[in-house]
Each structure stands twice: as C-alpha cells, then as structure tokens.
Write a protein that holds these residues in place. Structure first.
Motif, PDB file in Angstrom:
ATOM      1  N   GLU A 286     -28.598  -1.772 -58.075  1.00 23.95           N
ATOM      2  CA  GLU A 286     -27.768  -0.956 -57.185  1.00 23.95           C
ATOM      3  C   GLU A 286     -26.285  -1.185 -57.450  1.00 23.95           C
ATOM      4  O   GLU A 286     -25.492  -0.247 -57.490  1.00 23.95           O
ATOM      5  N   GLU A 287     -25.914  -2.455 -57.636  1.00 25.23           N
ATOM      6  CA  GLU A 287     -24.515  -2.761 -57.929  1.00 25.23           C
ATOM      7  C   GLU A 287     -24.101  -2.196 -59.287  1.00 25.23           C
ATOM      8  O   GLU A 287     -22.992  -1.670 -59.453  1.00 25.23           O
ATOM      9  N   SER A 288     -24.978  -2.316 -60.256  1.00 25.17           N
ATOM     10  CA  SER A 288     -24.680  -1.776 -61.576  1.00 25.17           C
ATOM     11  C   SER A 288     -24.512  -0.257 -61.515  1.00 25.17           C
ATOM     12  O   SER A 288     -23.588   0.302 -62.120  1.00 25.17           O
ATOM     13  N   LYS A 289     -25.380   0.414 -60.753  1.00 22.56           N
ATOM     14  CA  LYS A 289     -25.281   1.863 -60.643  1.00 22.56           C
ATOM     15  C   LYS A 289     -23.961   2.270 -60.005  1.00 22.56           C
ATOM     16  O   LYS A 289     -23.336   3.261 -60.420  1.00 22.56           O
ATOM     17  N   ARG A 290     -23.512   1.522 -59.027  1.00 27.68           N
ATOM     18  CA  ARG A 290     -22.236   1.847 -58.391  1.00 27.68           C
ATOM     19  C   ARG A 290     -21.096   1.805 -59.408  1.00 27.68           C
ATOM     20  O   ARG A 290     -20.245   2.695 -59.446  1.00 27.68           O
ATOM     21  N   VAL A 291     -21.104   0.770 -60.247  1.00 25.18           N
ATOM     22  CA  VAL A 291     -20.067   0.663 -61.278  1.00 25.18           C
ATOM     23  C   VAL A 291     -20.172   1.824 -62.265  1.00 25.18           C
ATOM     24  O   VAL A 291     -19.156   2.420 -62.647  1.00 25.18           O
ATOM     25  N   GLN A 292     -21.390   2.165 -62.658  1.00 26.31           N
ATOM     26  CA  GLN A 292     -21.561   3.260 -63.626  1.00 26.31           C
ATOM     27  C   GLN A 292     -21.077   4.587 -63.047  1.00 26.31           C
ATOM     28  O   GLN A 292     -20.445   5.382 -63.757  1.00 26.31           O
ATOM     29  N   MET A 293     -21.370   4.837 -61.778  1.00 26.36           N
ATOM     30  CA  MET A 293     -20.938   6.093 -61.177  1.00 26.36           C
ATOM     31  C   MET A 293     -19.419   6.143 -61.046  1.00 26.36           C
ATOM     32  O   MET A 293     -18.797   7.210 -61.169  1.00 26.36           O
ATOM     33  N   GLU A 294     -18.795   4.989 -60.819  1.00 23.40           N
ATOM     34  CA  GLU A 294     -17.327   4.943 -60.813  1.00 23.40           C
ATOM     35  C   GLU A 294     -16.780   5.287 -62.195  1.00 23.40           C
ATOM     36  O   GLU A 294     -15.783   6.011 -62.321  1.00 23.40           O
ATOM     37  N   ASP A 295     -17.454   4.794 -63.236  1.00 22.47           N
ATOM     38  CA  ASP A 295     -17.028   5.110 -64.598  1.00 22.47           C
ATOM     39  C   ASP A 295     -17.267   6.572 -64.947  1.00 22.47           C
ATOM     40  O   ASP A 295     -16.487   7.170 -65.699  1.00 22.47           O
ATOM     41  N   VAL A 296     -18.340   7.153 -64.437  1.00 16.23           N
ATOM     42  CA  VAL A 296     -18.594   8.579 -64.683  1.00 16.23           C
ATOM     43  C   VAL A 296     -17.433   9.418 -64.167  1.00 16.23           C
ATOM     44  O   VAL A 296     -16.944  10.332 -64.848  1.00 16.23           O
TER      45      VAL A 296
END
Length: 413
Positions: free
Chosen positions: A363-373
């Motif tokens: 979940e934490e990793s996905k949050r970072v990835q969506m910020e990068d998107v």
C-alpha cells in the motif's frame, strides 16, 4: 518453424534478458525493413518517397545532436523536448536503443518448470519465452508463420503452441508439427520438421552476463544486498501517459523531488546521506534510512530499513533494495507519449507469510508510485508545451545526465 527470437541469458539476480540484435535469428521482414529504413524503422506511409525517408533520418540525426554529451553536468543543457514527443525519434530509439542489445524480459521463476511460458511485447516485437520438455529456455517471435496471428497470450503452461486462427501447431522447440489443410500446396517452404540450420539459443554463464550487462557495478550491487535469494510476492503494472524516458529521468534525479512529492517516503529516508555512483551502464543511488531521526512507527512497522539502494541499469531497468524488500521496475515504451512500468516485488523469505506486513508495504509503495505517475504525466504535458525546449541539470542529477549521455551514444549516426 517458429522464428527464433534471441539468445537468452539468466542474470545473477534471476532475470531473463533477450538479446535483440536483429541478425540471423530474426524474421526476414523485420531485417529487410531495418535495411531499408536504417535508424528509423521509419514511416509506414505507402506514398513516402526515398527522399522523405532520408529527410526524416537527417531530421532525427539533427535532434540527437542537439544534446552535447561532452559538456559537463555543471554547464550542460538537457536534451530537447522533441526527444520526448517526436514520433520519428521514438522509432529511432526502438531500433538503436532497444533492438540493439540486451533487454530484461522477466524473471527466471516465470518459467521454473518444463512447459512454462510467458509472452510479452517490446516495440513491434511480440515474443514468447518457454522452457521446453528438456528444460531448455527458448524464445521465439510470437507470430504464426501462416497468416501472422499471435500464437499465445499471457502466461501459463503448454505442451505446444496452437495457433487460434487456423490451428497450426508448433512444438516448444519451435518446430512446426502440424499445418492443417495444406495438402496439395506446391512450392511451399513449410516443413513439418525443425529447421536444422537454426542455432539453438545459448544460456550464457552468470559471469558473462554480469560483465556485459552490469559491468563493474556487480560488486557494489552484491554488497548492497541484490541477489536471488528473495521470494517473489507479486507484480503490479502501471500505464502512464508519458514518454518512457520521463519515468527514467524522475528515477534518476538524485532524490531531488522526494521532499516535495513524497513526504511520506521522505520521513523514512535521511536525504543528507544521499549519494550517486556512476558505472559503465549503471548508476547507483544510495540513501540511509530515517533511523533515529524518524524512528519506526508506533507499531514497529518499517519497510525501508537502515539503507536504501536504487540501481538503474541502462536503458530501462531499475533494482530497488531496501529493508527486507527488493523490487524491480521495467519501463516499456508504448509510444512517444505512453509507457508501461512493470513492478515485481520480492521479499526476504522469512517474511513471505506475513500477510499484514506485505499488504501494508504494498500500500505504501503504491502511494509513492501514484505520486510519481502524477509527476511524470505533468512533465509530459509540459514537454509538449511550446513554452519549453531544454532545461538544466542540478548537480544531484548526474545519474540523469549519465543516462542521457548513454542515449546519445546509442542514437548518434
């Protein structure tokens, strides 16, 4: 006969790489098109004249030379926005950057057992990789030689590949074993036997792969905990409306954007310790964990650990090692303004059954990835604006500059 695609190599980290040099192992039509269009694999416009092809090649060459790799990062300008938006430039990249060398395609456990297979696409190349009945790894163009239908999709296990269009059947070693309703066809080049003139693909030693692909970075990667002992957990894929290089640039900015775009991630890192080391075709960024400055969360959850390592392997592969985790990112170009990023997550085997820890980490990793998107898609929009052409580098962005220099080396005519 299924057309042999490439030599397969298995790396020290358990990754499979295809060598996409278009030589005797690639189909005649692709080879012919490369000879005709050279650096561009140019336009498909049927009314295009040879003069237009040469004009396009000249224009692409001019775009390449707008970046000067000899200027040090302190004084250098970034590549022009056309590197990220121009269709002809994108085709040139496919030919010279992606089709001309080793490319990561997956990890070895995807074909762990005999008859396992998976498929993929890079540019215009549809491929299928399998482990045959004798345990040999094989890779082929995923295209039927009858009327060009795609043979297989997804992944799984098969004893043979049967074309869904007309039922032509190929063995796992590439031989055509059945061609329906072809009796009476004269002067056919089709034989229901293996083409003995084709060389079997080689499975090269780890040492050769390491020296050719990773160069002198191997030792530092090993010291940083990058190895093949981790357990695969899951795969996540993101389709992003940006050029593939925008995602790479974002990864390679030396942590510059972290305080502004990833406040949650920042709390677990000590950016004062951030460092970047350049190798031949690899750059490694390292950063200490937040440690006592940030502390673990109240419940003791800590996915980042005391040290994070971020390795970029040219042209489009990332290895991230932190805490008990290792994840990899493969950036696949889908066009000048679109890419797909494939995340594979691996975990220390001692934690592979800790569902709560895994769920929270992802979940934490996905949050970072969506910020990068969001960041990457905004940058792509800006690159397409007439207000922007070239930018500048910050000193911490030397890995990004290194990436652009390697691109220039591949792209120059």
């Amino acid at each position: 006969m299924m057309t042999m695609l490439a030599t397969i190599k298995s790396t020290t980290t358990g990754y499979l790489k295809l060598h996409l040099k278009f030589s005797v192992s690639v189909s005649q039509f692709v080879r012919g098109r490369r000879r005709i269009h050279q650096t561009l694999l140019c336009t498909r416009d049927p009314i295009s004249s040879s003069s237009r092809v040469f004009a396009a090649a000249s224009n692409t060459s001019n775009l390449v030379e707008e970046f000067d790799p000899e200027i040090p990062v302190e004084r250098a300008l970034t590549p022009p926005s056309s590197w990220y938006t121009d269709h002809q430039f994108h085709r040139c990249e496919l030919d010279r950057v992606f089709y001309g060398g080793w490319q990561v395609i997956g990890y070895s456990d995807q074909i762990k057992a005999n008859r396992d297979f998976f498929t993929g696409r890079l540019g215009e190349v549809e491929f299928v990789v399998c482990r045959d009945d004798e345990g040999k790894i094989r890779a082929f163009h995923n295209v039927c030689s009858h009327h060009a239908s795609i043979l297989a999709s997804g992944s799984g296990r098969k004893s043979c590949f049967v074309c869904p269009y007309h039922g032509w059947t190929y063995s796992l070693n590439g031989s055509l074993v059945k061609a329906t309703r072809m009796t009476g066809i004269e002067n056919s080049a089709l034989n229901v036997t293996q083409d003995k003139s084709k060389k079997k693909e080689d499975v090269e030693s780890d040492g050769l792969v390491a020296s050719e692909w990773l160069g002198s970075s191997v030792g530092r990667l090993s010291e940083g905990g990058v190895d093949s002992t981790f357990s695969f957990i899951c795969r996540r894929e993101y389709t992003i409306d940006c050029n593939w290089k925008v995602f790479c640039d974002n990864y390679l900015d030396g942590g510059y954007h972290v305080p502004y775009a990833h406040k949650g991630l920042m709390s677990g890192l000590d950016l004062e310790t951030y460092s970047t080391t350049l190798f031949e075709r690899v750059s490694i960024q390292e950063c200490g964990g937040g440690g006592s400055k940030a502390g673990e969360e109240e419940d003791g959850f800590d996915r980042l650990g005391s040290q994070a390592l971020y390795a970029f392997v040219y042209p489009n592969f990332m290895i991230n090692r932190y805490g008990p985790w290792m994840d990899t990112n493969l950036v696949i170009p889908l066009g000048p303004r679109k890419c797909k990023v494939v995340f594979d997550y691996f975990l220390d085997p001692s934690l592979k059954d800790d569902e709560a820890f895994i769920r929270r980490s992802l979940e934490e990793s996905k949050r970072v990835q969506m910020e990068d998107v969001v960041l990457c898609e905004n940058v792509q929009r800006g690159l397409e604006s007439p207000a922007y052409d070239k930018g500048r580098y910050a000193l911490v962005e030397k890995a990004m500059h290194h990436f652009h220099c390697l691109l220039h080396q591949n792209l120059k005519i």
